[in-house]
Design a protein around this motif. Structure first.
Motif, short mmCIF file in Angstrom:
data_model
loop_
_atom_site.label_atom_id
_atom_site.label_comp_id
_atom_site.label_asym_id
_atom_site.label_seq_id
_atom_site.Cartn_x
_atom_site.Cartn_y
_atom_site.Cartn_z
N PRO A 145 0.64 15.43 26.20
CA PRO A 145 0.22 14.54 27.30
C PRO A 145 -0.08 13.14 26.79
O PRO A 145 -0.49 12.95 25.63
N ALA A 146 0.12 12.13 27.64
CA ALA A 146 -0.13 10.74 27.26
C ALA A 146 -1.59 10.55 26.89
O ALA A 146 -2.49 10.94 27.65
N ALA A 147 -1.85 9.98 25.72
CA ALA A 147 -3.22 9.75 25.25
C ALA A 147 -3.67 8.32 25.52
O ALA A 147 -4.85 8.07 25.74
N VAL A 148 -2.75 7.36 25.47
CA VAL A 148 -3.08 5.95 25.70
C VAL A 148 -2.00 5.37 26.60
O VAL A 148 -0.81 5.64 26.42
N ASP A 149 -2.42 4.57 27.59
CA ASP A 149 -1.50 3.91 28.50
C ASP A 149 -1.11 2.55 27.92
O ASP A 149 -1.91 1.88 27.28
N GLY A 150 0.14 2.15 28.19
CA GLY A 150 0.61 0.86 27.69
C GLY A 150 -0.16 -0.32 28.23
O GLY A 150 -0.21 -1.38 27.60
N THR A 151 -0.76 -0.16 29.41
CA THR A 151 -1.54 -1.26 29.98
C THR A 151 -2.80 -1.54 29.17
O THR A 151 -3.44 -2.57 29.36
N GLU A 152 -3.17 -0.60 28.28
CA GLU A 152 -4.38 -0.77 27.48
C GLU A 152 -4.10 -1.48 26.15
O GLU A 152 -5.00 -1.66 25.34
N VAL A 153 -2.83 -1.88 25.94
CA VAL A 153 -2.50 -2.73 24.80
C VAL A 153 -2.73 -4.17 25.22
O VAL A 153 -2.06 -4.70 26.10
N LYS A 154 -3.71 -4.79 24.60
CA LYS A 154 -4.07 -6.17 24.98
C LYS A 154 -3.10 -7.18 24.41
O LYS A 154 -2.73 -8.15 25.07
N LYS A 155 -2.64 -6.94 23.17
CA LYS A 155 -1.75 -7.90 22.52
C LYS A 155 -1.00 -7.19 21.41
O LYS A 155 -1.53 -6.30 20.75
N ALA A 156 0.25 -7.58 21.21
CA ALA A 156 1.04 -7.08 20.09
C ALA A 156 1.92 -8.21 19.59
O ALA A 156 2.49 -8.96 20.37
N GLN A 157 2.01 -8.34 18.27
CA GLN A 157 2.82 -9.41 17.70
C GLN A 157 3.41 -8.96 16.38
O GLN A 157 2.84 -8.14 15.66
N ALA A 158 4.59 -9.51 16.08
CA ALA A 158 5.26 -9.23 14.81
C ALA A 158 4.84 -10.27 13.79
O ALA A 158 4.89 -11.47 14.05
N VAL A 159 4.38 -9.83 12.63
CA VAL A 159 3.94 -10.73 11.57
C VAL A 159 4.55 -10.25 10.25
O VAL A 159 4.90 -9.08 10.10
N PHE A 160 4.66 -11.18 9.31
CA PHE A 160 5.18 -10.84 7.98
C PHE A 160 4.01 -10.76 7.00
O PHE A 160 3.20 -11.68 6.92
N ASP A 161 3.96 -9.66 6.27
CA ASP A 161 2.88 -9.45 5.31
C ASP A 161 3.17 -10.24 4.04
O ASP A 161 3.99 -9.85 3.22
N THR A 162 2.50 -11.37 3.90
CA THR A 162 2.73 -12.24 2.74
C THR A 162 1.91 -11.85 1.52
O THR A 162 2.19 -12.31 0.42
N GLN A 163 0.92 -10.99 1.71
CA GLN A 163 0.04 -10.62 0.61
C GLN A 163 0.32 -9.24 0.05
O GLN A 163 -0.24 -8.85 -0.96
N GLY A 164 1.16 -8.48 0.71
CA GLY A 164 1.46 -7.13 0.25
C GLY A 164 2.95 -6.88 0.25
O GLY A 164 3.76 -7.81 0.30
N ALA A 165 3.32 -5.60 0.20
CA ALA A 165 4.73 -5.23 0.15
C ALA A 165 5.20 -4.61 1.45
O ALA A 165 6.24 -3.96 1.48
N SER A 166 4.43 -4.79 2.52
CA SER A 166 4.77 -4.13 3.78
C SER A 166 5.91 -4.81 4.51
O SER A 166 6.53 -4.20 5.38
N GLY A 167 6.19 -6.08 4.20
CA GLY A 167 7.25 -6.79 4.92
C GLY A 167 6.83 -7.06 6.36
O GLY A 167 5.67 -7.35 6.66
N TRP A 168 7.79 -6.92 7.25
CA TRP A 168 7.51 -7.15 8.67
C TRP A 168 6.72 -5.98 9.25
O TRP A 168 7.02 -4.82 8.97
N GLN A 169 5.71 -6.29 10.04
CA GLN A 169 4.89 -5.26 10.66
C GLN A 169 4.47 -5.73 12.06
O GLN A 169 4.59 -6.91 12.40
N VAL A 170 4.02 -4.78 12.86
CA VAL A 170 3.57 -5.07 14.22
C VAL A 170 2.07 -4.83 14.29
O VAL A 170 1.59 -3.75 13.94
N GLN A 171 1.35 -5.85 14.72
CA GLN A 171 -0.10 -5.74 14.87
C GLN A 171 -0.44 -5.56 16.34
O GLN A 171 0.03 -6.31 17.19
N MET A 172 -1.26 -4.54 16.63
CA MET A 172 -1.65 -4.23 18.01
C MET A 172 -3.15 -4.43 18.18
O MET A 172 -3.94 -4.13 17.27
N THR A 173 -3.51 -4.91 19.36
CA THR A 173 -4.92 -5.02 19.74
C THR A 173 -5.09 -4.35 21.09
O THR A 173 -4.35 -4.65 22.04
#
Length: 594
Positions: free
Chosen positions: A271-299
């Motif tokens: 069953p759905a645990a979280v609704d998409g309307t409860e995502v306040k913000k999401a953005q793609a960022v590049f990890d310049t300090q680690g080895a993760s590369g491109w990642q998506v940050q959610m709030t």
């Protein structure tokens, strides 16, 4: 007092070549970048180059009515979703009471934009109960029954801190060679256990609880039915992918398909645990300090943060793939990252083998995935550019006539100075063309008819800057100064006028760009760009070029074709004394005798 000013003036006069060299280097670098990118012409908008037109019809959901407020909200979300790919000049507008028309220009990655517009269902976060490769990528088993500990698959992994590497399902007791009975029992047990809390099953006291269905006959029948559907599901078939999870209810388990790399996977989701309307913000960022590369940050908002902490806390206790949650949009799993600990605080990162495009696409879906209504795709048509081509031809003809009249006026009125103005217009045109060509692949800028109008209007703005400077120089000459000091003394006064004029034009363009959408934004963007380039050209090309020409006899001596002839400007020549040979008389000489 005058010594410092003379020093600065002399320095400015002696080094105009630096500014000319700087703008020349900029032109060469930008032109080289244009040819290196392979985009040697500006991208054209849908009215000039054609494109794709999508018609969507709204369908009322439970608790959501088709009204103006919901339609306007949907238009706003779709517009941000499509234009989130860049300044693509896409148009999203309502038609009638329940239709939305989306026009996507050709060359704007229209396939991806069409997918994001057509993906109009609700966005949910569902726990993964079971998953395995589907179709050709599936591991052989005696009866094709699903496994819960299948082979590793590449993907992404969310964590409260940046996590790296690829997603891999942890090993478990089952394997591709296990018996069909054992594999089927594993999925059945996962369905009965629930594996995660649903939003309604989470207690208000803060502790999470599993959503355990009551052991009724109907529940057992639903489980058996879902298991049979999962066993028969082949996600490599388009019809199966379209039907999987299509009518799933948020509070019930479902099956779904997803694509990881080039391979398809099938899932059993809780069953759905979280609704998409409860995502306040999401953005793609590049990890310049680690080895993760491109990642998506959610709030998440406060409600979503609580639910997300509960679901990740439960999932972290399980083995793969039951420590994963599926991000489900329109019945499709767009990502299925795993968790290793409870993610609290309302913020999370999804990292892994992301390209920039993949990360931006996922962030776009998370940000704009939840619509107030469901939409059905009515038609997808290709728009031709025949009418736009005729209008472009007429617009370019009008622009050419206007430019010819401006050049004719400059030649007649300014004569030799018109060469400076025309050279500056050519430099401005080159910079505008090259930058527009580069902005197409960079930010998705598309040149439409209003944008062409903005470029034509910019001809007058640019020519006006030259005229202001020329008239200031002429004023200095009328006051009796020679050309070289006139050029330097006229510049500060002309510079203030040009900056104020261009600032007003840029401010109007910026306001117009912010408060409008669609084609009008193209006009505002082009007007603002050309206004900025006008300042660059006047400072780095027109002024240094005038400083150099002031040293040439043709201009410095005020030739009648230079446009700086003192006589034609109304300057009276100063009285000159005539030389006479010294005579015996010291008194005045009679003119008659002389």
């Amino acid at each position: 007092m005058a010594a410092p000013k003379k020093g600065r003036s002399a320095s400015a006069q002696s080094k105009p070549g630096r500014s000319l060299a700087l703008i020349l280097i900029a032109i060469v670098a930008l032109t080289g970048g244009m040819f290196a990118s392979g985009h040697t012409t500006p991208r054209l908008g849908i009215d000039l180059a054609g494109g794709t037109s999508i018609t969507l019809k709204a369908k009322a959901d439970q608790g959501s009515a088709i009204n103006k407020a919901n339609m306007d909200t949907a238009v706003d979300i779709m517009n941000r979703r499509v234009n989130g790919l860049g300044v693509s000049e896409a148009e999203v507008q309502t038609q009638g009471n329940d239709n939305i028309i989306v026009n996507i220009p050709r060359g704007t990655n229209s396939k991806e934009a069409q997918q994001q517009v057509g993906t109009t269902a609700k966005l949910y976060f569902r726990p993964v109960l079971a998953s395995e490769p589907s179709g050709a990528a599936a591991s052989p088993s005696p009866s094709g029954s699903p496994t819960t500990g299948s082979s590793p698959k590449p993907g992404s992994s969310p964590s409260a801190s940046a996590s790296t590497g690829q997603k891999a399902s942890s090993s478990s007791s089952s394997s591709p060679t296990a018996s069909a009975t054992t594999q089927g029992r594993a999925v059945t047990d996962a369905l009965k256990a629930g594996s995660s809390p649903s939003p309604s099953a989470t207690p208000t006291g803060g502790s999470s609880a599993k959503a355990t269905p009551s052991p009724s006959a109907s529940a057992g029948g639903d489980t058996a039915k879902l298991q049979a559907q999962y066993a028969a599901l082949d996600c490599t078939k388009p019809d199966d992918r379209a039907k999987a999870g299509n009518n799933a209810k948020p509070g019930s388990p479902t099956i779904a398909c997803g694509k990881v790399g080039k391979n398809y996977y099938k899932y059993v989701l809780g069953p759905a645990a979280v609704d998409g309307t409860e995502v306040k913000k999401a953005q793609a960022v590049f990890d310049t300090q680690g080895a993760s590369g491109w990642q998506v940050q959610m709030t998440f908002n406060s409600t979503g943060a609580k639910k997300f902490a509960d679901i990740t806390g439960e999932l972290a206790k399980n083995q793969a793939p039951q420590n994963e949650f599926g991000i489900v949009l329109d019945g499709e799993v767009v990502s299925s990252p795993y968790v290793s600990q409870a993610i609290t605080g309302g913020q999370a990162e999804i990292s892994g083998s992301f390209t920039q495009q993949d990360a931006q696409s996922l962030a776009n879906m998370l940000s704009y995935g939840a619509l107030p209504l469901s939409f059905q795709e009515q038609s997808v048509t290709t728009v031709t550019a025949a009418l736009g081509g005729q209008q472009l031809h007429a617009g370019l003809l009008a622009g050419a006539i206007g430019l010819a009249l401006v050049v004719l006026y400059l030649v007649i009125y300014y004569r030799g100075l018109s060469l400076v103005a025309m050279a500056s217009l050519v430099v401005s045109a080159i910079l505008t063309y090259v930058i527009m060509s580069l902005l197409g692949p960079t930010i998705g800028f598309a040149l439409n008819l209003p944008a062409v109008c903005g470029a034509i209007v910019a001809i007058g703005i640019t020519a006006d800057s030259f005229i202001v400077y020329f008239e200031r120089i002429r004023d200095e000459i009328r006051e009796g100064r020679s050309l070289r000091p006139a050029v330097e003394r006229a510049w500060p006064r002309a510079r203030r006028t040009v900056l104020v004029s261009d600032f007003v034009s840029f401010l109007a363009a910026a306001v117009l760009f912010i408060v409008t959408v669609g084609k009008v934004q193209g006009f505002a963007f082009t007007l603002g760009l050309t206004t900025l380039l006008d300042v660059v050209v006047v400072f780095l090309f027109t002024k240094p070029l005038m400083t150099l020409l002031a040293r040439r006899k043709f201009f410095a001596n005020g030739h009648k074709w230079s446009g700086l002839d003192p006589k034609s400007l109304g300057v009276k020549p100063p009285l000159r004394r005539t030389r006479r040979t010294a005579g015996p008389a010291a008194g005045p000489v009679d003119p008659k005798e002389a």
